[in-house]
Design a protein around this motif. Structure first.
Motif, PDB file in Angstrom:
ATOM      1  N   ARG A  77       0.921  -1.304  -0.062  1.00  0.00           N
ATOM      2  CA  ARG A  77       0.007   0.017  -0.008  1.00  0.00           C
ATOM      3  C   ARG A  77       0.820   1.268   0.070  1.00  0.00           C
ATOM      4  O   ARG A  77       0.277   2.536  -0.112  1.00  0.00           O
ATOM      5  N   GLY A  78       1.984   1.278   0.456  1.00  0.00           N
ATOM      6  CA  GLY A  78       2.729   2.527   0.618  1.00  0.00           C
ATOM      7  C   GLY A  78       4.241   2.050   0.604  1.00  0.00           C
ATOM      8  O   GLY A  78       4.636   0.965   1.133  1.00  0.00           O
ATOM      9  N   VAL A  79       5.325   2.952   0.305  1.00  0.00           N
ATOM     10  CA  VAL A  79       6.444   2.811   0.657  1.00  0.00           C
ATOM     11  C   VAL A  79       6.903   4.332   1.424  1.00  0.00           C
ATOM     12  O   VAL A  79       6.957   5.531   0.994  1.00  0.00           O
ATOM     13  N   LEU A  80       7.768   3.973   2.682  1.00  0.00           N
ATOM     14  CA  LEU A  80       8.446   4.827   3.488  1.00  0.00           C
ATOM     15  C   LEU A  80       9.881   5.048   3.159  1.00  0.00           C
ATOM     16  O   LEU A  80      10.382   4.365   2.391  1.00  0.00           O
ATOM     17  N   GLY A  81      10.661   5.806   4.018  1.00  0.00           N
ATOM     18  CA  GLY A  81      11.916   6.068   4.091  1.00  0.00           C
ATOM     19  C   GLY A  81      12.933   6.348   2.842  1.00  0.00           C
ATOM     20  O   GLY A  81      13.676   5.664   2.576  1.00  0.00           O
ATOM     21  N   TRP A  82      12.391   7.447   2.356  1.00  0.00           N
ATOM     22  CA  TRP A  82      12.984   7.863   1.115  1.00  0.00           C
ATOM     23  C   TRP A  82      14.171   8.952   0.907  1.00  0.00           C
ATOM     24  O   TRP A  82      14.833   9.324   0.118  1.00  0.00           O
ATOM     25  N   ASP A  83      14.896   9.222   2.642  1.00  0.00           N
ATOM     26  CA  ASP A  83      15.671   9.934   2.602  1.00  0.00           C
ATOM     27  C   ASP A  83      17.253   9.064   2.460  1.00  0.00           C
ATOM     28  O   ASP A  83      18.317  10.068   2.362  1.00  0.00           O
ATOM     29  N   ASP A  84      17.362   8.295   1.980  1.00  0.00           N
ATOM     30  CA  ASP A  84      18.685   7.380   1.653  1.00  0.00           C
ATOM     31  C   ASP A  84      18.642   7.240   0.339  1.00  0.00           C
ATOM     32  O   ASP A  84      19.679   6.655  -0.469  1.00  0.00           O
ATOM     33  N   ALA A  85      17.876   7.866  -0.680  1.00  0.00           N
ATOM     34  CA  ALA A  85      17.694   7.474  -2.116  1.00  0.00           C
ATOM     35  C   ALA A  85      19.016   7.980  -2.561  1.00  0.00           C
ATOM     36  O   ALA A  85      19.726   8.891  -2.244  1.00  0.00           O
ATOM     37  N   VAL A  86      19.334   7.223  -3.686  1.00  0.00           N
ATOM     38  CA  VAL A  86      20.757   7.568  -4.343  1.00  0.00           C
ATOM     39  C   VAL A  86      20.347   7.310  -5.926  1.00  0.00           C
ATOM     40  O   VAL A  86      19.426   6.514  -6.430  1.00  0.00           O
ATOM     41  N   ILE A  87      21.203   7.757  -6.979  1.00  0.00           N
ATOM     42  CA  ILE A  87      21.157   7.253  -8.238  1.00  0.00           C
ATOM     43  C   ILE A  87      22.583   6.144  -8.345  1.00  0.00           C
ATOM     44  O   ILE A  87      23.274   6.511  -7.996  1.00  0.00           O
ATOM     45  N   GLY A  88      21.990   5.051  -8.603  1.00  0.00           N
ATOM     46  CA  GLY A  88      22.978   3.947  -8.564  1.00  0.00           C
ATOM     47  C   GLY A  88      22.592   2.625  -9.287  1.00  0.00           C
ATOM     48  O   GLY A  88      21.647   2.652 -10.089  1.00  0.00           O
ATOM     49  N   ASP A  89      22.711   1.589  -8.576  1.00  0.00           N
ATOM     50  CA  ASP A  89      22.773   0.487  -9.120  1.00  0.00           C
ATOM     51  C   ASP A  89      21.287  -0.259  -8.690  1.00  0.00           C
ATOM     52  O   ASP A  89      20.971  -0.300  -7.323  1.00  0.00           O
ATOM     53  N   PRO A  90      20.447  -0.440  -9.582  1.00  0.00           N
ATOM     54  CA  PRO A  90      19.280  -0.964  -9.444  1.00  0.00           C
ATOM     55  C   PRO A  90      19.048  -2.464  -8.635  1.00  0.00           C
ATOM     56  O   PRO A  90      18.003  -2.505  -8.081  1.00  0.00           O
ATOM     57  N   ALA A  91      20.074  -3.182  -8.880  1.00  0.00           N
ATOM     58  CA  ALA A  91      20.145  -4.628  -8.017  1.00  0.00           C
ATOM     59  C   ALA A  91      20.231  -4.109  -6.539  1.00  0.00           C
ATOM     60  O   ALA A  91      19.650  -5.238  -5.818  1.00  0.00           O
ATOM     61  N   GLU A  92      20.558  -2.874  -6.131  1.00  0.00           N
ATOM     62  CA  GLU A  92      20.415  -2.723  -4.661  1.00  0.00           C
ATOM     63  C   GLU A  92      19.113  -2.832  -4.217  1.00  0.00           C
ATOM     64  O   GLU A  92      18.733  -3.441  -3.010  1.00  0.00           O
ATOM     65  N   ASP A  93      18.041  -2.267  -4.923  1.00  0.00           N
ATOM     66  CA  ASP A  93      16.641  -2.252  -4.350  1.00  0.00           C
ATOM     67  C   ASP A  93      16.001  -3.815  -4.460  1.00  0.00           C
ATOM     68  O   ASP A  93      15.288  -4.168  -3.677  1.00  0.00           O
ATOM     69  N   ILE A  94      16.443  -4.554  -5.574  1.00  0.00           N
ATOM     70  CA  ILE A  94      16.262  -5.850  -5.706  1.00  0.00           C
ATOM     71  C   ILE A  94      16.861  -6.714  -4.625  1.00  0.00           C
ATOM     72  O   ILE A  94      16.092  -7.585  -3.891  1.00  0.00           O
ATOM     73  N   ALA A  95      17.996  -6.401  -4.200  1.00  0.00           N
ATOM     74  CA  ALA A  95      18.351  -7.063  -3.006  1.00  0.00           C
ATOM     75  C   ALA A  95      17.694  -6.975  -1.572  1.00  0.00           C
ATOM     76  O   ALA A  95      17.399  -7.781  -0.819  1.00  0.00           O
ATOM     77  N   ASP A  96      17.352  -5.391  -1.496  1.00  0.00           N
ATOM     78  CA  ASP A  96      16.564  -5.303  -0.413  1.00  0.00           C
ATOM     79  C   ASP A  96      15.300  -6.006  -0.239  1.00  0.00           C
ATOM     80  O   ASP A  96      14.992  -6.480   0.791  1.00  0.00           O
ATOM     81  N   LEU A  97      14.663  -6.044  -1.637  1.00  0.00           N
ATOM     82  CA  LEU A  97      13.458  -6.634  -1.465  1.00  0.00           C
ATOM     83  C   LEU A  97      13.413  -8.048  -1.225  1.00  0.00           C
ATOM     84  O   LEU A  97      12.710  -8.732  -0.554  1.00  0.00           O
ATOM     85  N   ALA A  98      14.638  -8.912  -1.686  1.00  0.00           N
ATOM     86  CA  ALA A  98      14.990 -10.193  -1.366  1.00  0.00           C
ATOM     87  C   ALA A  98      14.934 -10.549   0.304  1.00  0.00           C
ATOM     88  O   ALA A  98      14.412 -11.325   0.796  1.00  0.00           O
ATOM     89  N   ARG A  99      15.383  -9.615   0.888  1.00  0.00           N
ATOM     90  CA  ARG A  99      15.646  -9.658   2.290  1.00  0.00           C
ATOM     91  C   ARG A  99      14.199  -9.543   3.032  1.00  0.00           C
ATOM     92  O   ARG A  99      13.899  -9.938   4.063  1.00  0.00           O
ATOM     93  N   ALA A 100      13.444  -8.466   2.487  1.00  0.00           N
ATOM     94  CA  ALA A 100      12.322  -8.052   2.977  1.00  0.00           C
ATOM     95  C   ALA A 100      11.169  -9.033   2.646  1.00  0.00           C
ATOM     96  O   ALA A 100      10.448  -9.360   3.672  1.00  0.00           O
TER      97      ALA A 100
END
Length: 315
Positions: free
Chosen positions: A216-239
């Protein structure tokens, strides 16, 4: 650095009342709105204000800068993603130079409490697609930093050493890391020209999930960067688990290489984080880290059938 004062419930209540009044939203009568810490802790920085608002207090000036950038970034991202982002109702200083942001609350629990369903995976795919559509130059003009991709080979070596420590504590079989060989780690290096806007903190706490498993929503946008999209895939794998993360990334148009890179970033990070927790080098609790380790190491079909070759990049 000047030590920030410890916020008391009464301080938060007065601040929330002032921000609600200034915003025209109105405040509760009498002593003011009900406030309570959103997360347990000795010095809570995030508070529920009533049932509809969340007040976040920046602990230092650096965090204040990131929070101000976050407010602008959320407005840039919002048209591109199908998932709700918090909306700022009002903001001001709660101590000299320290930002306080009053946001609308998002209904739902976290991905640590509710599993992401198949429809939720489609929501995550929409998020990853939208992040790729945000023009990087526009994000950079807001102050979003550009960061270089991490070396998977260096991470693999660090994870091997950490896995040995986990083996001594009977927490992990280090032989499992043998699936990621040095040549494979080099083959899964990030490819040039693939940098996108990356949330960079898609943890279970930052994913708002309904009882039906929809995101329904996504919080915590203050750590955003321009970079490797695999980092978000990695976070989702752990979450949310490796299969859910890879399916979402695939639906978003990512090929085998970034999906497998994200998978192994997640697995190596999960091993490192648990090893650090067992030696007291991180504040995260071992039970939560064990859950993230288990989720990251869930098997996926893609790693069994993919023979990586040239041209298997994001689309």
């Amino acid at each position: 650095m000047t030590q920030a004062p410890t916020p008391s419930a009464e301080t938060v209540r007065r601040l929330a009342r002032s921000l609600l009044t200034d915003s025209g939203t109105g405040a509760a009568s009498g002593t003011g709105p009900d406030v309570r810490p959103a997360v347990a802790g000795d010095e809570p920085a995030t508070w529920w204000v009533g049932t509809r608002h969340v007040l976040r207090l920046a602990p230092d000036r650096e965090a204040s800068v990131r929070r101000r950038r976050e407010l602008r970034l959320r407005d840039l991202v919002r048209p591109h993603v199908p998932i709700a982002l918090p909306t700022c109702v009002a903001h001001g200083e709660w101590a000299p130079g320290l930002l306080a942001v009053l946001d609308t609350g998002l209904a739902g629990a976290t991905a640590e409490e509710h599993a992401v369903s198949a429809l939720g995976e489609a929501d995550l795919a929409g998020l990853l697609t939208g992040l790729r559509e945000v023009p990087p130059r526009q994000a950079e003009t807001l102050g979003v930093p550009r960061v270089s991709p991490r070396s998977l080979e260096a991470l693999r070596r660090a994870a091997e050493a950490a896995a040995e420590r986990l083996a001594e504590a009977d927490e992990f079989d280090p032989a499992r890391l043998g699936q990621l060989t040095p040549p494979a780690a080099l083959q899964l290096a990030a490819q040039p020209g693939t940098a996108v806007l990356v949330h960079h903190a898609l943890t279970g706490r930052h994913l708002v999930v309904g009882a039906d498993g929809r995101v329904r929503g996504v919080l915590g946008w203050d750590d955003a960067v321009i970079g490797d999209p695999a980092e978000d895939i990695a976070d989702l794998a752990r979450a949310a688990g490796a299969p859910a993360a890879v399916r979402a990334a695939t639906l978003a148009g990512y090929g085998a290489r970034p999906c497998l890179r994200g998978l192994w970033l997640a697995r190596c990070d999960a091993v490192l984080h648990l090893a650090e927790a067992l030696t007291g080098r991180t504040a995260d609790a071992p039970p939560a880290l064990r859950t993230r380790l288990r989720r990251a190491w869930e098997p996926i079909l893609l790693e069994r059938v993919t023979d990586l070759g040239d041209g298997d990049e994001t689309v």
